[in-house]
Write a protein that holds these residues in place. Structure first.
Motif, mmCIF file in Angstrom:
data_model
loop_
_atom_site.group_PDB
_atom_site.id
_atom_site.type_symbol
_atom_site.label_atom_id
_atom_site.label_comp_id
_atom_site.label_asym_id
_atom_site.label_seq_id
_atom_site.Cartn_x
_atom_site.Cartn_y
_atom_site.Cartn_z
ATOM 1 N N GLY A 62 0.779 -1.228 0.000
ATOM 2 C CA GLY A 62 0.000 0.000 0.000
ATOM 3 C C GLY A 62 0.809 1.274 0.000
ATOM 4 O O GLY A 62 0.367 2.308 -0.513
ATOM 5 N N ASP A 63 2.030 1.241 0.574
ATOM 6 C CA ASP A 63 2.845 2.454 0.646
ATOM 7 C C ASP A 63 3.874 2.540 -0.475
ATOM 8 O O ASP A 63 4.721 3.440 -0.468
ATOM 9 C CB ASP A 63 3.553 2.550 1.997
ATOM 10 N N HIS A 65 4.271 3.783 -3.429
ATOM 11 C CA HIS A 65 3.920 4.728 -4.492
ATOM 12 C C HIS A 65 5.140 4.957 -5.382
ATOM 13 O O HIS A 65 6.272 5.006 -4.917
ATOM 14 C CB HIS A 65 3.448 6.049 -3.890
ATOM 15 N N ARG A 67 6.710 7.225 -8.805
ATOM 16 C CA ARG A 67 6.527 8.451 -9.573
ATOM 17 C C ARG A 67 7.494 8.472 -10.756
ATOM 18 O O ARG A 67 8.690 8.269 -10.581
ATOM 19 C CB ARG A 67 6.766 9.675 -8.684
ATOM 20 N N ASP A 72 2.246 10.405 -10.294
ATOM 21 C CA ASP A 72 2.327 9.513 -9.142
ATOM 22 C C ASP A 72 1.399 8.330 -9.379
ATOM 23 O O ASP A 72 0.239 8.518 -9.768
ATOM 24 C CB ASP A 72 1.925 10.254 -7.862
ATOM 25 N N PRO A 74 -0.253 5.264 -7.472
ATOM 26 C CA PRO A 74 -0.529 4.436 -6.296
ATOM 27 C C PRO A 74 -0.679 2.982 -6.728
ATOM 28 O O PRO A 74 -1.170 2.694 -7.824
ATOM 29 C CB PRO A 74 -1.858 4.998 -5.765
ATOM 30 N N SER A 104 6.967 -4.280 -4.731
ATOM 31 C CA SER A 104 6.198 -3.720 -5.837
ATOM 32 C C SER A 104 6.661 -4.327 -7.152
ATOM 33 O O SER A 104 7.745 -4.910 -7.239
ATOM 34 C CB SER A 104 6.355 -2.188 -5.877
ATOM 35 N N SER A 200 7.521 6.592 1.635
ATOM 36 C CA SER A 200 7.654 8.037 1.772
ATOM 37 C C SER A 200 8.226 8.391 3.136
ATOM 38 O O SER A 200 7.851 7.799 4.153
ATOM 39 C CB SER A 200 6.292 8.707 1.606
#
Length: 202
Positions: A62-63, A65, A67, A72, A74, A104, A200
């Protein structure tokens, strides 16, 4: 021939053939093509927006992310079959004393040889200074083209057959760029590039 093949050692680039074996690799290709919600986002290039020349899914924790090109992304939730593949790759790498963790994966779907990925390095800041990228190829065999960022070395191709894993070790993203260039190759291809995105604030 199955197993590991060393393409170069500096920076380290290795190819493994027979990740899943048949028919498991064939079944996974069909399953991902059928079950994922493939997207074609528009990215800004030279001040204008264009749809990417392929379809993709960004998937992960979930975290995680990500770019790039000013956007960005998600993550979509993990697909169970992709989690199983990720865990199998981590075990495979550990047998070679490569410690890797992946939170990821970027999945790219190329309907035919006309769909492509432009020149780039996977060197975004959230991947850390020396990322390890594990790229699984399913479907039609195509060459990944590499070129050096510093002059003096010839570019080269790495052919990526169905059910193969390309391991790009520390230094590859710093020293090399890669691209999947258009080619008159029929057939569907799906790639899964596993990586670790720093959360992040880290």
């Amino acid at each position: 021939m199955q197993g590991w093949h060393t393409l170069q050692t500096d920076p380290p680039l290795h190819l493994y053939r027979g990740v899943l074996g048949e028919p498991a690799a064939d079944m996974l290709l069909a399953q991902l093509d059928r079950e994922l919600e493939w997207q074609r986002p528009r990215l800004k290039l030279y001040g204008r927006e264009h749809p990417i020349p392929r379809r993709q899914v960004w998937m992960g924790d979930g975290d995680a992310h990500y770019r790039y090109s000013g956007r960005d992304f998600p993550p979509e939730p993990w697909h169970p079959a992709v989690v199983a593949l990720r865990d199998g790759i981590i075990r495979l790498l550990s047998e070679r004393s490569v410690s890797a963790r992946f939170n990821s994966v970027l999945l790219n779907r190329y309907a035919d040889g006309g769909e492509r990925m432009g020149w780039h390095s996977d060197d975004e800041p959230e991947l850390g200074p020396e990322p390890i990228i594990a790229a699984v190829s399913l479907g039609a065999e195509r060459p990944l083209r590499f070129r050096w960022k510093q002059a003096g070395h010839e570019p080269f191709n790495v052919w990526l057959p169905h059910d193969s894993l390309l391991l790009m070790g520390p230094g590859c993203q710093r020293e090399l760029q890669h691209a999947l260039l258009p080619r008159k190759t029929p057939g569907l291809r799906i790639s899964l590039t596993f990586r670790h995105v720093q959360a992040s604030g880290h």
